[in-house]
Structures are given as structure tokens and as C-alpha cells.
Write a protein that holds these residues in place. Structure first.
Motif, PDB file in Angstrom:
ATOM      1  N   ALA A 155      92.945  14.161  39.133  1.00  0.00           N
ATOM      2  CA  ALA A 155      93.531  14.663  40.373  1.00  0.00           C
ATOM      3  C   ALA A 155      92.746  15.819  40.968  1.00  0.00           C
ATOM      4  N   ILE A 156      92.079  16.593  40.108  1.00  0.00           N
ATOM      5  CA  ILE A 156      91.379  17.785  40.575  1.00  0.00           C
ATOM      6  C   ILE A 156      89.873  17.549  40.707  1.00  0.00           C
ATOM      7  N   ALA A 157      89.386  16.376  40.285  1.00  0.00           N
ATOM      8  CA  ALA A 157      87.938  16.118  40.201  1.00  0.00           C
ATOM      9  C   ALA A 157      87.212  16.331  41.521  1.00  0.00           C
ATOM     10  N   HIS A 158      87.807  15.901  42.622  1.00  0.00           N
ATOM     11  CA  HIS A 158      87.154  16.004  43.928  1.00  0.00           C
ATOM     12  C   HIS A 158      87.465  17.330  44.624  1.00  0.00           C
ATOM     13  N   ARG A 159      88.108  18.238  43.881  1.00  0.00           N
ATOM     14  CA  ARG A 159      88.425  19.583  44.365  1.00  0.00           C
ATOM     15  C   ARG A 159      89.265  19.560  45.641  1.00  0.00           C
ATOM     16  N   PRO A 160      90.472  19.000  45.528  1.00  0.00           N
ATOM     17  CA  PRO A 160      91.352  18.904  46.701  1.00  0.00           C
ATOM     18  C   PRO A 160      91.924  20.262  47.080  1.00  0.00           C
ATOM     19  N   MET A 161      92.428  20.356  48.290  1.00  0.00           N
ATOM     20  CA  MET A 161      93.098  21.567  48.734  1.00  0.00           C
ATOM     21  C   MET A 161      94.539  21.625  48.235  1.00  0.00           C
ATOM     22  N   LEU A 162      95.128  20.436  48.019  1.00  0.00           N
ATOM     23  CA  LEU A 162      96.539  20.359  47.653  1.00  0.00           C
ATOM     24  C   LEU A 162      96.711  19.435  46.452  1.00  0.00           C
ATOM     25  N   LEU A 163      97.374  19.938  45.409  1.00  0.00           N
ATOM     26  CA  LEU A 163      97.673  19.150  44.218  1.00  0.00           C
ATOM     27  C   LEU A 163      99.186  19.014  44.102  1.00  0.00           C
ATOM     28  N   LEU A 164      99.662  17.772  44.129  1.00  0.00           N
ATOM     29  CA  LEU A 164     101.088  17.481  44.005  1.00  0.00           C
ATOM     30  C   LEU A 164     101.332  16.857  42.638  1.00  0.00           C
ATOM     31  N   ALA A 165     102.335  17.340  41.936  1.00  0.00           N
ATOM     32  CA  ALA A 165     102.625  16.846  40.587  1.00  0.00           C
ATOM     33  C   ALA A 165     104.097  16.487  40.488  1.00  0.00           C
ATOM     34  N   HIS A 191      89.505  26.202  41.404  1.00  0.00           N
ATOM     35  CA  HIS A 191      89.016  25.509  42.593  1.00  0.00           C
ATOM     36  C   HIS A 191      89.794  25.871  43.861  1.00  0.00           C
ATOM     37  N   GLY A 192      90.645  26.907  43.790  1.00  0.00           N
ATOM     38  CA  GLY A 192      91.369  27.362  44.969  1.00  0.00           C
ATOM     39  C   GLY A 192      92.345  26.353  45.514  1.00  0.00           C
ATOM     40  N   CYS A 193      93.043  25.672  44.623  1.00  0.00           N
ATOM     41  CA  CYS A 193      93.931  24.575  45.008  1.00  0.00           C
ATOM     42  C   CYS A 193      95.394  25.032  45.026  1.00  0.00           C
ATOM     43  N   THR A 194      96.128  24.632  46.050  1.00  0.00           N
ATOM     44  CA  THR A 194      97.565  24.866  46.111  1.00  0.00           C
ATOM     45  C   THR A 194      98.262  23.814  45.264  1.00  0.00           C
ATOM     46  N   ILE A 195      99.169  24.237  44.389  1.00  0.00           N
ATOM     47  CA  ILE A 195      99.867  23.309  43.495  1.00  0.00           C
ATOM     48  C   ILE A 195     101.359  23.327  43.807  1.00  0.00           C
ATOM     49  N   ILE A 196     101.917  22.132  44.008  1.00  0.00           N
ATOM     50  CA  ILE A 196     103.357  21.990  44.198  1.00  0.00           C
ATOM     51  C   ILE A 196     103.846  20.980  43.176  1.00  0.00           C
ATOM     52  N   MET A 197     104.736  21.424  42.299  1.00  0.00           N
ATOM     53  CA  MET A 197     105.197  20.582  41.197  1.00  0.00           C
ATOM     54  C   MET A 197     106.700  20.354  41.289  1.00  0.00           C
ATOM     55  N   ALA A 198     107.103  19.091  41.204  1.00  0.00           N
ATOM     56  CA  ALA A 198     108.516  18.760  41.096  1.00  0.00           C
ATOM     57  C   ALA A 198     108.891  18.727  39.627  1.00  0.00           C
ATOM     58  N   THR A 199     109.995  19.348  39.274  1.00  0.00           N
ATOM     59  CA  THR A 199     110.387  19.427  37.874  1.00  0.00           C
ATOM     60  C   THR A 199     111.882  19.671  37.756  1.00  0.00           C
ATOM     61  N   HIS A 200     112.427  19.337  36.600  1.00  0.00           N
ATOM     62  CA  HIS A 200     113.801  19.740  36.291  1.00  0.00           C
ATOM     63  C   HIS A 200     113.799  20.731  35.129  1.00  0.00           C
ATOM     64  N   ASP A 201     112.599  21.128  34.707  1.00  0.00           N
ATOM     65  CA  ASP A 201     112.428  22.053  33.587  1.00  0.00           C
ATOM     66  C   ASP A 201     112.360  23.491  34.099  1.00  0.00           C
ATOM     67  N   ARG A 202     113.387  24.254  33.813  1.00  0.00           N
ATOM     68  CA  ARG A 202     113.455  25.618  34.344  1.00  0.00           C
ATOM     69  C   ARG A 202     112.464  26.562  33.672  1.00  0.00           C
ATOM     70  N   GLU A 203     111.960  26.204  32.508  1.00  0.00           N
ATOM     71  CA  GLU A 203     110.950  27.046  31.868  1.00  0.00           C
ATOM     72  C   GLU A 203     109.663  27.067  32.680  1.00  0.00           C
ATOM     73  N   ILE A 204     109.349  25.955  33.315  1.00  0.00           N
ATOM     74  CA  ILE A 204     108.129  25.867  34.120  1.00  0.00           C
ATOM     75  C   ILE A 204     108.203  26.800  35.320  1.00  0.00           C
ATOM     76  N   THR A 205     109.398  26.970  35.853  1.00  0.00           N
ATOM     77  CA  THR A 205     109.539  27.759  37.074  1.00  0.00           C
ATOM     78  C   THR A 205     109.360  29.254  36.838  1.00  0.00           C
ATOM     79  N   ALA A 206     109.305  29.676  35.568  1.00  0.00           N
ATOM     80  CA  ALA A 206     109.178  31.104  35.279  1.00  0.00           C
ATOM     81  C   ALA A 206     107.918  31.704  35.886  1.00  0.00           C
ATOM     82  N   SER A 207     106.855  30.897  35.971  1.00  0.00           N
ATOM     83  CA  SER A 207     105.590  31.409  36.510  1.00  0.00           C
ATOM     84  C   SER A 207     105.297  30.872  37.908  1.00  0.00           C
ATOM     85  N   ALA A 208     106.268  30.213  38.518  1.00  0.00           N
ATOM     86  CA  ALA A 208     106.063  29.643  39.859  1.00  0.00           C
ATOM     87  C   ALA A 208     106.562  30.590  40.940  1.00  0.00           C
ATOM     88  N   ASP A 209     105.912  30.556  42.079  1.00  0.00           N
ATOM     89  CA  ASP A 209     106.329  31.370  43.222  1.00  0.00           C
ATOM     90  C   ASP A 209     105.752  30.741  44.496  1.00  0.00           C
TER      91      ASP A 209
END
Length: 224
Positions: A155-165, A191-209
Motif C-alpha cells: 500500500a505504501i510502495a508507490h508513496r501515496p499521499m493517503l493511506l486508508l486501512a 513518506h509523509g502519508c496521511t493515514i486514516i484507519m477504521a477500527t473497533h479497537d480502542r487501544e489503537i486510538t490512543a495514539s490517533a489524532d
């Protein structure tokens, strides 16, 4: 920056019309790690698919880095997805007939990145995910965690601007899941990529903003 304004998406089912996304407006700054959290059926996957142009919207606007993707012609949308978007699926979705190295190199080939540049980038990504020895392995020879590591590298190989997970850790144990998230963050930051992740795991959100809460297709909480 990614901006959504009054986005609505409905589906028809045997029970009638389902409002998967109901009048959602939000913004995510460039270069950040954002999490969309909610229970199964809350609309997380649909929202991600709409952000990436994988699904059309019934109403509203989606602007990614100045590009109104909901208005793009099919050819222009395809170019946007190929060059600027990376997607990590819940179960990896690697191509079964390609080796690990070939899966990682696929987006490079699609973007015209060939020769030594392609080879060196694949080698660097294999080192990043600690799977140099698996370069010639096929997907069925990988563990679940290894599959997701390859999926992130692809997903990151081509150095995208936006990474959706989309729920990339749902089928993994806690330790492996945390490793996948950290890998995404490290590669995205590099690579300066914006990451947006869908999750139901609240532990992951601890470092998200920000953390964006969804319930029944509606934003119920947005934390900065």
C-alpha cells in the motif's frame, strides 16, 4: 487535507433502504494519523470506501488534497487511486499467484516505476517489514501477521499521499496488531502519508489524532 461535507450513502436491502452514511461532515489534516472508531455496521468501511472513491456517494462532497474525487471522471479517479491512494484491507487481499516481492512491486509497475528504482524500493520495503527471506514466497505460505505486513508494504510502495486501512488488525493477536499499526505509522511518517484507519479497537486510538466516532452512519464523537 481531506474534507467531507454532508456526505450521504444509502444501500437497498431486503429490509428496505439502509443509511450507511448519514450526513457526515469532517476534516482530517494532511500528515496525521486518524482513527474512525465504531461497532460493526456503524459505517466505518463504507466511509473509508467513499473517501478513496471505491464507492460513489449519493450526496455531499469529498475533497482529497484539493481534488473533488466525487466529481472525477472514471479515468481521472483511476489515476488518483493508482498514484495517490494506498489501501490496506482487513485480510490483506494479496494476489495469490504473485510472490511477496511481486505483490509489493505491483503498484510500482502500475505507476511506471521500473528497473533498478523498482528493485531497490522493493528490497527496502522487504527490509522494513523484516521479510527479506520471504521475497519469493506465495501468499498462502505466510502467516496472518506476515500477510498484513506485506499488505502495508504494498500500500505504501508507490508513496501515496493517503493511506486508508480497513480494520487491518481485526484478525490478528494483540501484539501482532500493535506491530502492524506501528509499521503503518513509521512508513507513513517516513513518506509523509496521511493515514486514516477504521477500527473497533480502542487501544489503537490512543495514539490517533483525531479520533472520529461513528454510530449508525453518523459522527457521534470527534476528538482532536
Amino acid at each position: 487535507m481531506i474534507e467531507l461535507s454532508h456526505v450521504k450513502k444509502t444501500f437497498q436491502s431486503g429490509r428496505g433502504q439502509v443509511n450507511a452514511i448519514a450526513d457526515v461532515s469532517l476534516s482530517v489534516s494532511g500528515g496525521c494519523f486518524a482513527a474512525i472508531i465504531g461497532k460493526s455496521g456503524s459505517g466505518k468501511s463504507t466511509l473509508l470506501n467513499c473517501m478513496g472513491g471505491l464507492e460513489s456517494v449519493d450526496r455531499g462532497e469529498i475533497v482529497c488534497f484539493g481534488m473533488p474525487i466525487h466529481r472525477l471522471a472514471a479515468s481521472a479517479l483511476s489515476r488518483f487511486q493508482r498514484s495517490r491512494l494506498g489501501f490496506v484491507f482487513q485480510r490483506g487481499n494479496l494476489l495469490s499467484y504473485l510472490t511477496v516481492a511481486e505483490n509489493i512491486g505491483l503498484p510500482l509497475t502500475l505507476n511506471g516505476i521500473v528497473g533498478q528504482i523498482r528493485t531497490k524500493r522493493i528490497e527496502a520495503l522487504l527490509a522494513d517489514i523484516d521479510l527479506q527471506s520471504a521475497a519469493k514466497a506465495l501468499p498462502h505460505e505466510l502467516s496472518g501477521g506476515e500477510t498484513q505486513r506485506v499488505s502495508v508494504a504494498r500500500a505504501i510502495a508507490h508513496r501515496p499521499m493517503l493511506l486508508l486501512a480497513d480494520e487491518p488488525t481485526a484478525s490478528l493477536d494483540t501484539v501482532t496488531g500493535q506491530r502492524i499499526v506501528q509499521l503503518m505509522r513509521d512508513l507513513g511518517k517516513e513518506h509523509g502519508c496521511t493515514i486514516i484507519m477504521a477500527t473497533h479497537d480502542r487501544e489503537i486510538t490512543a495514539s490517533a489524532d483525531p479520533v472520529i466516532g461513528l454510530k449508525d452512519g453518523k459522527v457521534v464523537r470527534e476528538e482532536k
